[in-house]
Design a protein around this motif. Structure first.
Motif, PDB file in Angstrom:
ATOM      1  N   GLY A   1      -3.933 -57.504 -71.103  1.00  0.00           N
ATOM      2  CA  GLY A   1      -3.412 -56.710 -70.005  1.00  0.00           C
ATOM      3  C   GLY A   1      -4.215 -55.439 -69.850  1.00  0.00           C
ATOM      4  N   VAL A   2      -3.851 -54.639 -68.857  1.00  0.00           N
ATOM      5  CA  VAL A   2      -4.432 -53.309 -68.684  1.00  0.00           C
ATOM      6  C   VAL A   2      -3.482 -52.309 -69.330  1.00  0.00           C
ATOM      7  CG1 VAL A   2      -5.191 -51.556 -67.049  1.00  0.00           C
ATOM      8  CG2 VAL A   2      -5.616 -53.973 -66.557  1.00  0.00           C
ATOM      9  N   TRP A   3      -3.964 -51.621 -70.344  1.00  0.00           N
ATOM     10  CA  TRP A   3      -3.142 -50.716 -71.134  1.00  0.00           C
ATOM     11  C   TRP A   3      -3.682 -49.300 -71.045  1.00  0.00           C
ATOM     12  CZ3 TRP A   3       0.998 -53.379 -72.628  1.00  0.00           C
ATOM     13  CH2 TRP A   3       0.871 -54.759 -72.831  1.00  0.00           C
ATOM     14  N   LYS A   4      -2.777 -48.330 -71.192  1.00  0.00           N
ATOM     15  CA  LYS A   4      -3.164 -46.921 -71.117  1.00  0.00           C
ATOM     16  C   LYS A   4      -2.490 -46.147 -72.239  1.00  0.00           C
ATOM     17  CE  LYS A   4      -3.620 -46.945 -66.052  1.00  0.00           C
ATOM     18  NZ  LYS A   4      -3.178 -46.302 -64.792  1.00  0.00           N
ATOM     19  N   GLY A   5      -3.148 -45.104 -72.686  1.00  0.00           N
ATOM     20  CA  GLY A   5      -2.567 -44.247 -73.712  1.00  0.00           C
ATOM     21  C   GLY A   5      -3.451 -43.047 -73.970  1.00  0.00           C
ATOM     22  N   ASN A   6      -2.957 -42.143 -74.791  1.00  0.00           N
ATOM     23  CA  ASN A   6      -3.733 -40.982 -75.193  1.00  0.00           C
ATOM     24  C   ASN A   6      -4.511 -41.306 -76.450  1.00  0.00           C
ATOM     25  OD1 ASN A   6      -4.170 -38.167 -76.540  1.00  0.00           O
ATOM     26  ND2 ASN A   6      -3.557 -37.721 -74.430  1.00  0.00           N
ATOM     27  N   VAL A   7      -5.734 -40.842 -76.543  1.00  0.00           N
ATOM     28  CA  VAL A   7      -6.565 -41.110 -77.721  1.00  0.00           C
ATOM     29  C   VAL A   7      -5.850 -40.681 -78.994  1.00  0.00           C
ATOM     30  CG1 VAL A   7      -8.686 -40.422 -78.896  1.00  0.00           C
ATOM     31  CG2 VAL A   7      -8.750 -41.053 -76.475  1.00  0.00           C
ATOM     32  N   ALA A   8      -5.134 -39.562 -78.943  1.00  0.00           N
ATOM     33  CA  ALA A   8      -4.467 -39.031 -80.137  1.00  0.00           C
ATOM     34  C   ALA A   8      -3.406 -39.979 -80.679  1.00  0.00           C
ATOM     35  CB  ALA A   8      -3.847 -37.674 -79.826  1.00  0.00           C
ATOM     36  N   ASP A   9      -2.953 -40.937 -79.863  1.00  0.00           N
ATOM     37  CA  ASP A   9      -1.872 -41.842 -80.278  1.00  0.00           C
ATOM     38  C   ASP A   9      -2.380 -43.209 -80.724  1.00  0.00           C
ATOM     39  OD1 ASP A   9       0.002 -39.873 -79.544  1.00  0.00           O
ATOM     40  OD2 ASP A   9       0.004 -40.578 -77.457  1.00  0.00           O
ATOM     41  N   GLN A  10      -3.675 -43.430 -80.759  1.00  0.00           N
ATOM     42  CA  GLN A  10      -4.197 -44.773 -81.001  1.00  0.00           C
ATOM     43  C   GLN A  10      -4.262 -45.162 -82.480  1.00  0.00           C
ATOM     44  OE1 GLN A  10      -4.571 -46.809 -78.338  1.00  0.00           O
ATOM     45  NE2 GLN A  10      -3.764 -44.985 -77.316  1.00  0.00           N
ATOM     46  N   ALA A  11      -4.379 -44.198 -83.376  1.00  0.00           N
ATOM     47  CA  ALA A  11      -4.518 -44.508 -84.803  1.00  0.00           C
ATOM     48  C   ALA A  11      -3.146 -44.555 -85.464  1.00  0.00           C
ATOM     49  CB  ALA A  11      -5.394 -43.463 -85.492  1.00  0.00           C
ATOM     50  N   PHE A  12      -2.793 -45.701 -86.029  1.00  0.00           N
ATOM     51  CA  PHE A  12      -1.517 -45.829 -86.732  1.00  0.00           C
ATOM     52  C   PHE A  12      -1.583 -45.017 -88.027  1.00  0.00           C
ATOM     53  CE2 PHE A  12       1.532 -47.778 -89.596  1.00  0.00           C
ATOM     54  CZ  PHE A  12       2.640 -47.903 -88.779  1.00  0.00           C
ATOM     55  N   PRO A  13      -0.565 -44.187 -88.298  1.00  0.00           N
ATOM     56  CA  PRO A  13      -0.596 -43.317 -89.491  1.00  0.00           C
ATOM     57  C   PRO A  13      -0.197 -44.066 -90.759  1.00  0.00           C
ATOM     58  CG  PRO A  13       1.411 -42.904 -88.252  1.00  0.00           C
ATOM     59  CD  PRO A  13       0.618 -43.908 -87.441  1.00  0.00           C
ATOM     60  N   TYR A  14      -1.098 -44.893 -91.270  1.00  0.00           N
ATOM     61  CA  TYR A  14      -0.800 -45.624 -92.492  1.00  0.00           C
ATOM     62  C   TYR A  14      -0.500 -44.667 -93.643  1.00  0.00           C
ATOM     63  CZ  TYR A  14      -2.205 -50.008 -90.333  1.00  0.00           C
ATOM     64  OH  TYR A  14      -2.271 -51.110 -89.513  1.00  0.00           O
ATOM     65  N   TYR A  15       0.375 -45.123 -94.543  1.00  0.00           N
ATOM     66  CA  TYR A  15       0.769 -44.298 -95.688  1.00  0.00           C
ATOM     67  C   TYR A  15      -0.464 -43.832 -96.450  1.00  0.00           C
ATOM     68  CZ  TYR A  15       3.520 -42.841 -99.746  1.00  0.00           C
ATOM     69  OH  TYR A  15       4.099 -42.104-100.742  1.00  0.00           O
ATOM     70  N   ARG A  16      -1.422 -44.736 -96.660  1.00  0.00           N
ATOM     71  CA  ARG A  16      -2.725 -44.344 -97.195  1.00  0.00           C
ATOM     72  C   ARG A  16      -3.746 -44.504 -96.076  1.00  0.00           C
ATOM     73  NH1 ARG A  16      -7.440 -45.999 -98.857  1.00  0.00           N
ATOM     74  NH2 ARG A  16      -7.049 -48.181 -98.351  1.00  0.00           N
ATOM     75  N   PRO A  17      -4.470 -43.449 -95.709  1.00  0.00           N
ATOM     76  CA  PRO A  17      -5.424 -43.539 -94.601  1.00  0.00           C
ATOM     77  C   PRO A  17      -6.442 -44.655 -94.813  1.00  0.00           C
ATOM     78  CG  PRO A  17      -5.087 -41.256 -95.232  1.00  0.00           C
ATOM     79  CD  PRO A  17      -4.381 -42.092 -96.262  1.00  0.00           C
ATOM     80  N   GLN A  18      -6.685 -45.410 -93.732  1.00  0.00           N
ATOM     81  CA  GLN A  18      -7.625 -46.523 -93.764  1.00  0.00           C
ATOM     82  C   GLN A  18      -7.960 -46.902 -92.327  1.00  0.00           C
ATOM     83  OE1 GLN A  18      -5.311 -50.272 -95.065  1.00  0.00           O
ATOM     84  NE2 GLN A  18      -3.981 -48.575 -95.674  1.00  0.00           N
ATOM     85  N   GLU A  19      -8.784 -47.916 -92.140  1.00  0.00           N
ATOM     86  CA  GLU A  19      -9.135 -48.395 -90.803  1.00  0.00           C
ATOM     87  C   GLU A  19      -7.887 -48.561 -89.944  1.00  0.00           C
ATOM     88  OE1 GLU A  19     -10.205 -50.178 -87.341  1.00  0.00           O
ATOM     89  OE2 GLU A  19     -11.588 -49.186 -88.732  1.00  0.00           O
ATOM     90  N   ALA A  20      -7.960 -48.097 -88.670  1.00  0.00           N
ATOM     91  CA  ALA A  20      -6.806 -48.173 -87.772  1.00  0.00           C
ATOM     92  C   ALA A  20      -7.272 -48.077 -86.320  1.00  0.00           C
ATOM     93  CB  ALA A  20      -5.818 -47.047 -88.076  1.00  0.00           C
ATOM     94  N   GLY A  21      -6.416 -48.544 -85.415  1.00  0.00           N
ATOM     95  CA  GLY A  21      -6.581 -48.290 -83.993  1.00  0.00           C
ATOM     96  C   GLY A  21      -7.439 -49.252 -83.204  1.00  0.00           C
ATOM     97  N   ASN A  22      -7.873 -50.354 -83.806  1.00  0.00           N
ATOM     98  CA  ASN A  22      -8.793 -51.258 -83.121  1.00  0.00           C
ATOM     99  C   ASN A  22      -8.096 -52.057 -82.017  1.00  0.00           C
ATOM    100  OD1 ASN A  22     -11.642 -52.356 -83.289  1.00  0.00           O
ATOM    101  ND2 ASN A  22     -10.461 -54.267 -83.336  1.00  0.00           N
ATOM    102  N   LYS A  23      -8.884 -52.479 -81.022  1.00  0.00           N
ATOM    103  CA  LYS A  23      -8.416 -53.361 -79.954  1.00  0.00           C
ATOM    104  C   LYS A  23      -9.433 -54.490 -79.796  1.00  0.00           C
ATOM    105  CE  LYS A  23      -5.318 -50.122 -78.863  1.00  0.00           C
ATOM    106  NZ  LYS A  23      -5.774 -49.032 -79.763  1.00  0.00           N
ATOM    107  N   THR A  24      -8.970 -55.723 -79.630  1.00  0.00           N
ATOM    108  CA  THR A  24      -9.869 -56.870 -79.499  1.00  0.00           C
ATOM    109  C   THR A  24      -9.844 -57.450 -78.088  1.00  0.00           C
ATOM    110  OG1 THR A  24      -8.154 -58.442 -80.204  1.00  0.00           O
ATOM    111  CG2 THR A  24      -9.563 -57.488 -81.929  1.00  0.00           C
ATOM    112  N   ASP A  25     -10.813 -58.327 -77.828  1.00  0.00           N
ATOM    113  CA  ASP A  25     -10.928 -59.037 -76.544  1.00  0.00           C
ATOM    114  C   ASP A  25     -10.966 -58.076 -75.356  1.00  0.00           C
ATOM    115  OD1 ASP A  25     -10.945 -61.500 -77.818  1.00  0.00           O
ATOM    116  OD2 ASP A  25      -8.767 -61.691 -77.774  1.00  0.00           O
ATOM    117  N   VAL A  26     -11.614 -56.931 -75.537  1.00  0.00           N
ATOM    118  CA  VAL A  26     -11.670 -55.901 -74.497  1.00  0.00           C
ATOM    119  C   VAL A  26     -12.802 -56.217 -73.519  1.00  0.00           C
ATOM    120  CG1 VAL A  26     -12.093 -53.455 -74.039  1.00  0.00           C
ATOM    121  CG2 VAL A  26     -10.657 -54.148 -75.983  1.00  0.00           C
TER     122      VAL A  26
END
Length: 278
Positions: free
Chosen positions: A158-183
């Motif tokens: 779909g077509v999705w919208k959001g703020n960059v500041a909200d894209q990274a999931f705050p994992y309990y231990r910081p690690q890779e986050a926020g990716n989107k596929t099939d873009v």
């Protein structure tokens, strides 16, 4: 050189593209696109010792020798060709920058492994940084939450919208986050709707966050830190990839991602075009 209000500068023997300056936007890139092979290890990556076994791809992302090859002109476009040699890796990446008549820039990258015993790749793509004023993120691909090649069945096209500041999931231990596929495409714009649009010649794997890979990467041992311990960057950190390795195994203490989500071929190519939204 200049095309449709965008000025480009290329350097022969350093990093290729050194300036992308749209007259209508002012300062845009804080870091121009650079070939990237590494992600911050996930908990599952640590379980299988990928922080050791695949770490050479981290070094290959930072230490690269760039050689200018040639310039080609055809049908009103001009292409600058470079060869990237990652230090410590028996591989090369041929990168092309084509300035189109409408002022857009098409970037192509062709990876070729020169050895039969290279470890599988963590990711293949390019990393860049933009001014944080371009914080409105929209994309046509899987969403709205983060998803990966082996974790995307609950994320829909779909077509999705959001703020960059909200894209990274705050994992309990910081690690890779926020990716989107099939873009298929993405935009990053400011409050006035100005910014950039990126269109893939094939589906892309992308992320736009306020965190650099090194912010989330503790090295070879897990640090006792939490999401609140990591300071966000005053930049939009954009990754435009062909792929990123799967994030999950059958367990978290040794299993690798399933074979179909691992990347071990000797050659990969992809292409995308950056246009200015004025």
């Amino acid at each position: 050189m200049q095309a449709s209000g965008v000025t480009y500068e290329f350097q022969k023997n350093w990093r290729g593209l050194s300036s992308f300056n749209p007259s209508s936007l002012g300062w845009l890139f804080g870091k121009h696109p650079k070939v990237n092979f590494w992600r911050a290890p996930t908990d599952n990556d640590f379980g299988e010792q990928a922080q050791y076994n695949l770490r050479l791809w981290d070094a290959a992302s930072h230490n690269q020798k760039t050689s200018f090859k040639n310039v080609e002109e055809k049908d009103g476009t001009i292409t600058f060709n470079y060869e990237i040699k990652p230090t410590g890796i028996e591989a090369i990446v041929n990168v092309s920058y084509t300035v189109n008549k409408d002022g857009s820039l098409t970037i192509g990258a062709h990876y070729k492994g020169l050895s039969g015993d290279l470890p599988e790749m963590m990711r293949f793509g390019m990393n860049m940084e933009l001014s944080n004023r371009f914080s409105n993120f929209s994309w046509y691909g899987r969403g709205p939450w983060e998803n990966y090649v082996d974790r995307k069945e609950d994320a829909f096209m779909g077509v999705w919208k959001g703020n960059v500041a909200d894209q990274a999931f705050p994992y309990y231990r910081p690690q890779e986050a926020g990716n989107k596929t099939d873009v298929r495409w993405l935009t990053l714009t400011d409050k006035n709707g100005k910014g950039i649009r990126i269109v893939g010649a094939q589906p892309l794997s992308v992320s736009a966050t306020n965190y650099r890979t090194e912010d989330w990467d503790p090295g070879t041992t897990k640090k006792q830190q939490h999401a609140s311990d990591i300071l966000s960057a005053d930049r939009v950190i954009l990754n435009v990839d062909l792929f990123q390795r799967g994030v999950g195994g059958l367990n978290s203490w040794g299993a690798k991602p399933l074979d179909q989500y691992r990347f071990r071929d000797k050659e990969y190519s992809y292409q995308y075009t950056i246009s200015v939204i004025q």
